[in-house]
Scaffold this motif. Structure first.
Motif, PDB file in Angstrom:
ATOM      1  N   ARG A 146       0.687  -1.091  -0.184  1.00 18.39           N
ATOM      2  CA  ARG A 146       0.064   0.169   0.165  1.00 18.39           C
ATOM      3  C   ARG A 146       0.673   1.357  -0.185  1.00 18.39           C
ATOM      4  N   ASN A 147       2.129   0.847   0.248  1.00 17.43           N
ATOM      5  CA  ASN A 147       2.974   2.276   0.441  1.00 17.43           C
ATOM      6  C   ASN A 147       4.479   2.159  -0.421  1.00 17.43           C
ATOM      7  N   ASP A 168      -1.018   4.655  -0.885  1.00 19.47           N
ATOM      8  CA  ASP A 168      -1.470   5.421  -0.002  1.00 19.47           C
ATOM      9  C   ASP A 168      -0.419   6.601   0.523  1.00 19.47           C
ATOM     10  N   THR A 169       0.623   6.138   0.587  1.00 16.01           N
ATOM     11  CA  THR A 169       1.865   7.197   0.884  1.00 16.01           C
ATOM     12  C   THR A 169       2.968   6.823  -0.060  1.00 16.01           C
ATOM     13  N   ALA A 255       2.142   1.734   7.222  1.00 17.97           N
ATOM     14  CA  ALA A 255       0.800   1.479   7.013  1.00 17.97           C
ATOM     15  C   ALA A 255       0.189   1.858   8.239  1.00 17.97           C
ATOM     16  N   ARG A 259      -2.945   5.051   9.117  1.00 16.90           N
ATOM     17  CA  ARG A 259      -4.061   5.013   9.894  1.00 16.90           C
ATOM     18  C   ARG A 259      -4.079   5.946  11.005  1.00 16.90           C
ATOM     19  N   VAL A 264      -5.524   7.279   6.104  1.00 16.02           N
ATOM     20  CA  VAL A 264      -6.433   6.242   5.290  1.00 16.02           C
ATOM     21  C   VAL A 264      -7.254   5.783   6.113  1.00 16.02           C
TER      22      VAL A 264
END
Length: 267
Positions: A146-147, A168-169, A255, A259, A264
């Motif tokens: 995700r990153n 996401d990042t 991650a 959050r 996210v």
């Protein structure tokens, strides 16, 4: 993932190293100067993330062992096509070791498939590079990353916008605190290298992070008693984790920290 895809016509010619030339310098400046979709960090307190780029074998073994003693987890940004290979400076962790890291609770992030300078890729070539890497990570770990972390820390405005939509990042190597409003596609980080970092400097950075309830990201490569200029000794890594604990700063994967700060949705 079919390894032949890395060498066939479907993959663009790669470029490694920091970009030269005035056009690349301009795009790099624009990536930093033109804000993306800025978000406000909304966590109720500061957090820190330990990240390892390229995943040398020593980061996956010695580094993970030290983190384990502190009951902490890191994010490892892997260039999947290089797994198990001897690099100029170190041997890269193989697939089995990457899987072990994931099973131990560490996050595996995307660093392109072939450790390529993203400024040298455009459009579909850039997306294809990341899709190949993401598919390989999913095959190894059972989940897609995700990153993202920019190889060599180099990125232009176009690539930042594309990868900012894909992940996401995205983490840079630009040394600045992540506090207040941030661009998730241009997260700052500090090199946790014995060549540039000592306890006094680190203490100042941690105190600023605490005061602003921010997100401190530290990165290194190898973990060795005599590290490369881009690496960290076991002593400094251990001291860093202890210092963060002393200041009440929890260590989270990228991650988890994203959050925590509301970048996210909570799963």
């Amino acid at each position: 993932m079919d390894q032949r895809a890395l060498n066939g016509k479907a993959m663009a010619t790669i470029e490694r190293g920091w970009s030269g030339g005035r056009d690349r310098q301009l795009w790099r400046l624009l990536a930093r100067a033109v804000p993306g979709h800025r978000r406000t960090l909304r966590g109720d307190g500061p957090v820190a993330s330990i990240t390892f780029d390229d995943v040398p074998e020593s980061a996956a073994t010695t580094g993970a062992e030290i983190l384990g003693r502190h009951d902490m987890r890191a994010t490892y940004f892997v260039a999947t096509a290089l797994c198990g290979r001897q690099d100029r400076y170190w041997r890269v962790a193989d697939r089995a070791r990457i899987r072990e890291l994931s099973e131990a609770g560490h996050e595996i992030g995307c660093h392109t498939a072939r450790h390529v300078n993203v400024q040298s890729l455009h459009g579909l070539d850039l997306l294809r590079e990341c899709e190949v890497s993401s598919a390989m990570i999913a095959e190894i770990c059972g989940r897609a990353p995700r990153n993202f972390c920019y190889p060599f820390g180099d990125v232009g405005l176009i690539q930042k916008r594309m990868l900012g939509r894909r992940f996401d990042t995205c983490r840079t190597i630009y040394e600045h605190p992540n506090a207040g409003r941030v661009d998730p596609a241009m997260l700052g980080a500090y090199g946790l290298f014995d060549s540039v970092m000592d306890r006094d400097r680190l203490s100042r950075i941690v105190r600023r992070t605490v005061a602003r309830r921010g997100w401190l990201i530290l990165y290194a490569h190898d973990v060795a008693d005599e590290p490369t200029p881009m690496g960290v000794t076991p002593r400094l890594l251990d001291e860093t984790l202890s210092l963060l604990a002393e200041h009440g700063v929890p260590v989270k994967t990228v991650a988890e920290a994203a959050r925590h700060h509301g970048l996210v949705a909570t799963e």
